[in-house]
Design a protein around this motif. Structure first.
Motif, short mmCIF file in Angstrom:
data_model
loop_
_atom_site.label_atom_id
_atom_site.label_comp_id
_atom_site.label_asym_id
_atom_site.label_seq_id
_atom_site.Cartn_x
_atom_site.Cartn_y
_atom_site.Cartn_z
N LYS A 107 6.55 -5.99 7.75
CA LYS A 107 6.58 -4.83 6.85
C LYS A 107 5.20 -4.64 6.23
O LYS A 107 4.47 -5.59 6.02
CB LYS A 107 7.64 -4.99 5.77
N PRO A 108 4.86 -3.39 5.93
CA PRO A 108 3.58 -3.14 5.26
C PRO A 108 3.67 -3.49 3.78
O PRO A 108 4.73 -3.40 3.17
CB PRO A 108 3.37 -1.64 5.46
N LEU A 109 2.54 -3.87 3.24
CA LEU A 109 2.42 -4.14 1.80
C LEU A 109 1.36 -3.22 1.23
O LEU A 109 0.38 -2.89 1.90
CB LEU A 109 2.03 -5.59 1.54
N CYS A 110 1.55 -2.83 -0.01
CA CYS A 110 0.58 -2.01 -0.72
C CYS A 110 -0.02 -2.83 -1.84
O CYS A 110 0.70 -3.42 -2.65
CB CYS A 110 1.25 -0.76 -1.28
N PHE A 111 -1.35 -2.89 -1.88
CA PHE A 111 -2.08 -3.61 -2.90
C PHE A 111 -2.83 -2.58 -3.73
O PHE A 111 -3.63 -1.81 -3.19
CB PHE A 111 -3.09 -4.57 -2.26
N SER A 112 -2.58 -2.54 -5.04
CA SER A 112 -3.30 -1.58 -5.87
C SER A 112 -3.81 -2.26 -7.13
O SER A 112 -3.15 -3.11 -7.71
CB SER A 112 -2.41 -0.38 -6.22
N VAL A 113 -5.03 -1.85 -7.50
CA VAL A 113 -5.67 -2.35 -8.71
C VAL A 113 -5.97 -1.14 -9.58
O VAL A 113 -6.66 -0.22 -9.14
CB VAL A 113 -6.97 -3.12 -8.39
N PRO A 114 -5.46 -1.13 -10.83
CA PRO A 114 -5.73 0.00 -11.72
C PRO A 114 -7.23 0.26 -11.86
O PRO A 114 -8.03 -0.67 -11.95
CB PRO A 114 -5.13 -0.45 -13.06
N GLN A 115 -7.63 1.50 -11.84
CA GLN A 115 -9.01 1.99 -11.94
C GLN A 115 -9.91 1.53 -10.80
O GLN A 115 -11.12 1.68 -10.87
CB GLN A 115 -9.67 1.57 -13.28
N LEU A 116 -9.36 0.95 -9.74
CA LEU A 116 -10.19 0.50 -8.62
C LEU A 116 -9.76 1.12 -7.30
O LEU A 116 -10.58 1.54 -6.50
CB LEU A 116 -10.17 -1.03 -8.54
#
Length: 139
Positions: A107-116
């Protein structure tokens, strides 16, 4: 009177050590010593993160990262320490996250960093011939 003071002191020590053992130390979040064989046996992967300029993200930024499955806006959010750990790569000692197989397989994963920024990725150690991955997080 001295017996009572001694008993109170011992009780304070017992309570203090009881709370200390339940506290969340850094070891709960960091895997400091993982071997390649241990990664293979546990079917773990290590993912390190770069910004849009190719600079490695440090652990302070990674701690703010949100990891979701499937969909970046509404997918299930995984939690540090419960679902994955921050740690150093076996070969180059670069900081990243260790992901267990139930989190990353098929499965795909989403990685997110606020303001980046964010990045979406599917992992397959068999095609990359490595359990170490690098992902660029960009706007």
């Amino acid at each position: 009177m001295r017996k009572k003071s001694l008993l109170e002191f011992i009780l304070v020590l017992v309570v203090t050590f009881g709370f200390a053992s339940n506290s969340n130390a850094g070891s709960e979040r960091m895997i400091m010593n993982m071997t390649a064989e241990g990664m293979e046996q546990s079917n773990l992967i290590h993912v390190r993160f770069l910004n849009a300029h190719g600079k490695e993200l440090g652990s302070d930024v990674i701690k703010r990262m949100v990891i979701r499955d499937q969909d970046c806006s509404s997918g299930h959010i995984y939690k540090i320490a419960r679902d994955y750990k921050i740690g150093y790569a076996v070969d180059n000692m670069l900081v990243g996250v260790y992901l267990p197989p139930w989190l990353w397989e098929k499965k795909p994963l989403c990685f997110s960093v606020p303001q980046l920024g964010m990045a979406e990725q599917t992992f397959d150690p068999s095609t990359s011939k490595s359990r170490n991955f690098s992902i660029t997080v960009a706007p």
